[in-house]
Design an enzyme around this catalytic site. Structure first.
Site, PDB file in Angstrom:
ATOM      1  N   TYR A  51       0.840  -1.208   0.000  1.00  0.00           N
ATOM      2  CA  TYR A  51       0.000   0.000   0.000  1.00  0.00           C
ATOM      3  C   TYR A  51       0.874   1.256   0.000  1.00  0.00           C
ATOM      4  O   TYR A  51       0.694   2.144  -0.844  1.00  0.00           O
ATOM      5  CB  TYR A  51      -0.887  -0.039   1.239  1.00  0.00           C
ATOM      6  CG  TYR A  51      -1.875   1.101   1.387  1.00  0.00           C
ATOM      7  CD1 TYR A  51      -2.996   1.187   0.565  1.00  0.00           C
ATOM      8  CD2 TYR A  51      -1.691   2.064   2.372  1.00  0.00           C
ATOM      9  CE1 TYR A  51      -3.919   2.215   0.735  1.00  0.00           C
ATOM     10  CE2 TYR A  51      -2.610   3.090   2.549  1.00  0.00           C
ATOM     11  CZ  TYR A  51      -3.724   3.163   1.727  1.00  0.00           C
ATOM     12  OH  TYR A  51      -4.635   4.178   1.900  1.00  0.00           O
ATOM     13  N   ASN A 107      -5.989   9.708   8.391  1.00  0.00           N
ATOM     14  CA  ASN A 107      -7.106   8.884   8.912  1.00  0.00           C
ATOM     15  C   ASN A 107      -8.448   9.618   8.939  1.00  0.00           C
ATOM     16  O   ASN A 107      -8.612  10.582   9.676  1.00  0.00           O
ATOM     17  CB  ASN A 107      -6.797   8.410  10.337  1.00  0.00           C
ATOM     18  CG  ASN A 107      -5.566   7.525  10.389  1.00  0.00           C
ATOM     19  OD1 ASN A 107      -4.466   7.994  10.122  1.00  0.00           O
ATOM     20  ND2 ASN A 107      -5.737   6.265  10.713  1.00  0.00           N
ATOM     21  N   ARG A 164     -10.665  -0.839  10.200  1.00  0.00           N
ATOM     22  CA  ARG A 164      -9.920   0.306  10.714  1.00  0.00           C
ATOM     23  C   ARG A 164     -10.421   0.658  12.108  1.00  0.00           C
ATOM     24  O   ARG A 164     -11.485   0.234  12.539  1.00  0.00           O
ATOM     25  CB  ARG A 164     -10.001   1.480   9.739  1.00  0.00           C
ATOM     26  CG  ARG A 164      -8.977   1.305   8.640  1.00  0.00           C
ATOM     27  CD  ARG A 164      -9.070   2.349   7.572  1.00  0.00           C
ATOM     28  NE  ARG A 164     -10.178   2.109   6.656  1.00  0.00           N
ATOM     29  CZ  ARG A 164     -10.458   2.866   5.606  1.00  0.00           C
ATOM     30  NH1 ARG A 164      -9.722   3.925   5.360  1.00  0.00           N
ATOM     31  NH2 ARG A 164     -11.469   2.575   4.808  1.00  0.00           N
ATOM     32  N   VAL A 165      -9.618   1.448  12.807  1.00  0.00           N
ATOM     33  CA  VAL A 165      -9.790   1.545  14.247  1.00  0.00           C
ATOM     34  C   VAL A 165     -11.122   2.167  14.680  1.00  0.00           C
ATOM     35  O   VAL A 165     -11.757   1.676  15.619  1.00  0.00           O
ATOM     36  CB  VAL A 165      -8.567   2.244  14.892  1.00  0.00           C
ATOM     37  CG1 VAL A 165      -8.490   3.722  14.525  1.00  0.00           C
ATOM     38  CG2 VAL A 165      -8.559   2.052  16.380  1.00  0.00           C
ATOM     39  N   SER A 214     -14.110   2.357  13.139  1.00  0.00           N
ATOM     40  CA  SER A 214     -15.267   1.476  12.937  1.00  0.00           C
ATOM     41  C   SER A 214     -15.161   0.254  13.852  1.00  0.00           C
ATOM     42  O   SER A 214     -16.153  -0.149  14.468  1.00  0.00           O
ATOM     43  CB  SER A 214     -15.403   1.074  11.465  1.00  0.00           C
ATOM     44  OG  SER A 214     -14.189   0.584  10.967  1.00  0.00           O
ATOM     45  N   PHE A 225     -13.777  -0.023  16.843  1.00  0.00           N
ATOM     46  CA  PHE A 225     -14.085   0.312  18.239  1.00  0.00           C
ATOM     47  C   PHE A 225     -15.577   0.586  18.425  1.00  0.00           C
ATOM     48  O   PHE A 225     -16.181   0.142  19.403  1.00  0.00           O
ATOM     49  CB  PHE A 225     -13.264   1.527  18.705  1.00  0.00           C
ATOM     50  CG  PHE A 225     -11.809   1.221  18.993  1.00  0.00           C
ATOM     51  CD1 PHE A 225     -11.278  -0.048  18.765  1.00  0.00           C
ATOM     52  CD2 PHE A 225     -10.962   2.205  19.496  1.00  0.00           C
ATOM     53  CE1 PHE A 225      -9.933  -0.334  19.027  1.00  0.00           C
ATOM     54  CE2 PHE A 225      -9.619   1.929  19.768  1.00  0.00           C
ATOM     55  CZ  PHE A 225      -9.108   0.663  19.526  1.00  0.00           C
ATOM     56  N   GLY A 239      -1.429   0.965  22.905  1.00  0.00           N
ATOM     57  CA  GLY A 239      -2.444   2.017  22.735  1.00  0.00           C
ATOM     58  C   GLY A 239      -1.883   3.418  22.848  1.00  0.00           C
ATOM     59  O   GLY A 239      -2.632   4.396  22.821  1.00  0.00           O
ATOM     60  N   ARG A 258       1.324  10.046  14.294  1.00  0.00           N
ATOM     61  CA  ARG A 258       0.924  10.614  13.003  1.00  0.00           C
ATOM     62  C   ARG A 258       0.063  11.850  13.226  1.00  0.00           C
ATOM     63  O   ARG A 258      -0.938  11.796  13.951  1.00  0.00           O
ATOM     64  CB  ARG A 258       0.155   9.580  12.204  1.00  0.00           C
ATOM     65  CG  ARG A 258      -0.184  10.087  10.836  1.00  0.00           C
ATOM     66  CD  ARG A 258      -1.013   9.096  10.094  1.00  0.00           C
ATOM     67  NE  ARG A 258      -0.247   7.966   9.628  1.00  0.00           N
ATOM     68  CZ  ARG A 258      -0.792   6.810   9.307  1.00  0.00           C
ATOM     69  NH1 ARG A 258      -2.081   6.625   9.433  1.00  0.00           N
ATOM     70  NH2 ARG A 258      -0.048   5.841   8.850  1.00  0.00           N
TER      71      ARG A 258
END
Ligand code: NAD
Ligand code: UDP
Length: 311
Positions: free
Chosen positions: A144, A173, A185-186, A188, A190, A206, A275
């Site tokens: 990617y 993001n 992805r994070v 959705s 969670f 985390g 990021r």
């Protein structure tokens, strides 16, 4: 009225872009191979007289007459782009060549969706467009990351050699309604876990950070950049608020009132530590603003997943 081609138009960001262009009065060609895209995302647009869906894979050439092209087609979630990494690279490279070829023939303007992943696991923070990144060439994210880097190179070479009218955007993001419940992805993950009172899966400790942009703020930025008279990029777009993944998990639990517990899983390799976009260029060139905070954006997103889950 313009003829707008949106590749990846049935995907998360693409479906919002289709809707916005139809609302502006444009004619929209939504091209998608439905790998991660969904018919439900564009269901409410189907009867619009200026909307057309083309099932096609951008790794194959196509002949169309268009004024503007948004090249968004590419799986964006790590689980999906790693499912068939060779196909991901083909989509990024052959897909970009085919769409740039179409732009060259029709003299259309083309906006290429690149990514913050071009910075890899960045040593510079926040990330400016002038930073060349620290990307692993041979890792599991490379299909990617390197695919998108090559797509940027192709855009700039088409611009230099053929004068193709390009816009290169590095998307950070982004989240919101229409991101598939199984996207991986994070945000959705969670929300879906919290709404079902299932364990919230944090990868690593985390403490890694991300900057989360609500989809409406992203789509407005993409359209404004597309319509900038001459700046070709690259341009970062996203939200420059920075949160740890743990903070995100806690906010999702708070907003959903969930009884979920946080559990820790191994961190996948090459997962970027920090990021955050430097948005100076976007602010100067298109007056970019991101009014939707993470708290507000989650509030707008959670009802979508409640509905999809039938809760
Ligand atoms: P998504 O997976 O929801 O959408 C991608 C769409 O492209 C899907 O509809 C999929 O079916 C389609 N597609 C994939 N391969 C294709 C091919 N070969 N031919 C035709 N269609 C194909 O992802 P998204 O989040 O909407 O991402 C859209 C674009 O934005 C992608 O190019 C992605 O790399 C980029 N991007 C997104 C984010 C983000 O946070 N959402 C961040 C950085 C970059
Ligand atoms: N992540 C997580 N749990 C999940 C999904 C993702 O902790 O269920 C982490 C992932 O390891 C990364 C961050 O959340 O550090 C963002 O992941 P995502 O896949 O959303 O996007 P990325 O920015 O890594 O492309």
């Amino acid at each position: 009225m313009k003829n707008i081609l949106i590749t990846g138009g049935a995907g998360f960001i693409g479906s919002h872009l289709c809707r916005e262009h139809l609302e502006k009065g444009d004619r929209v060609l939504c091209l998608d191979n439905f790998f991660t895209g969904k018919h439900e995302n564009i269901e409410n647009l189907r009867n619009h007289p200026k909307f057309e869906v083309i099932r096609h894979d951008i790794t194959e050439p196509i002949r169309l007459e268009v004024d503007q092209i948004y090249n968004l087609a590419c799986p964006a979630s790590p689980i999906h782009y790693q499912y068939n990494p060779i196909k991901t690279m083909k989509t990024s490279v052959l897909g970009a060549i085919n769409m740039l070829g179409l732009a060259k023939r029709t003299k259309a303007r083309i906006l290429q969706a690149s990514t913050s992943e071009v910075y890899g696991d960045p040593e510079l923070h926040p990330q400016k467009e002038s930073y060349h990144g620290k990307v692993n060439i041979t890792g599991i994210r490379s299909c990617y990351d390197e695919g998108k880097r090559a797509s940027e190179t192709l855009c700039f070479d088409y611009n230099r050699i053929h004068n193709t009218d390009i816009r290169v955007v590095r998307i950070f993001n982004t989240y919101g309604p229409n991101m598939d419940i199984g996207d991986g992805r994070v945000v959705s993950n969670f929300i879906v876990q919290a709404l079902q009172n299932e364990d919230i899966t944090i990868y690593g400790d985390g403490n890694q950070t991300r900057s989360f942009c609500y989809v409406d703020d992203m789509v407005r930025g993409l359209m404004d950049f597309m319509n900038h008279p001459d700046f070709i990029g690259p341009m970062n777009l996203g939200n420059d608020g920075e949160f740890t993944i743990k903070e995100l998990a806690e906010e999702v639990i708070r907003q959903t009132g969930s009884s979920s517990k946080i559990v820790y899983h191994d961190l996948p390799s090459d997962d970027p530590t920090r990021r955050r976009p430097d948005l100076t260029v976007a602010r100067e060139k298109i007056g970019y603003k991101t009014p939707v905070t993470l708290e507000e954006g989650l509030k707008k997103t959670i009802p979508y997943y409640r509905k999809v889950l039938g809760l």
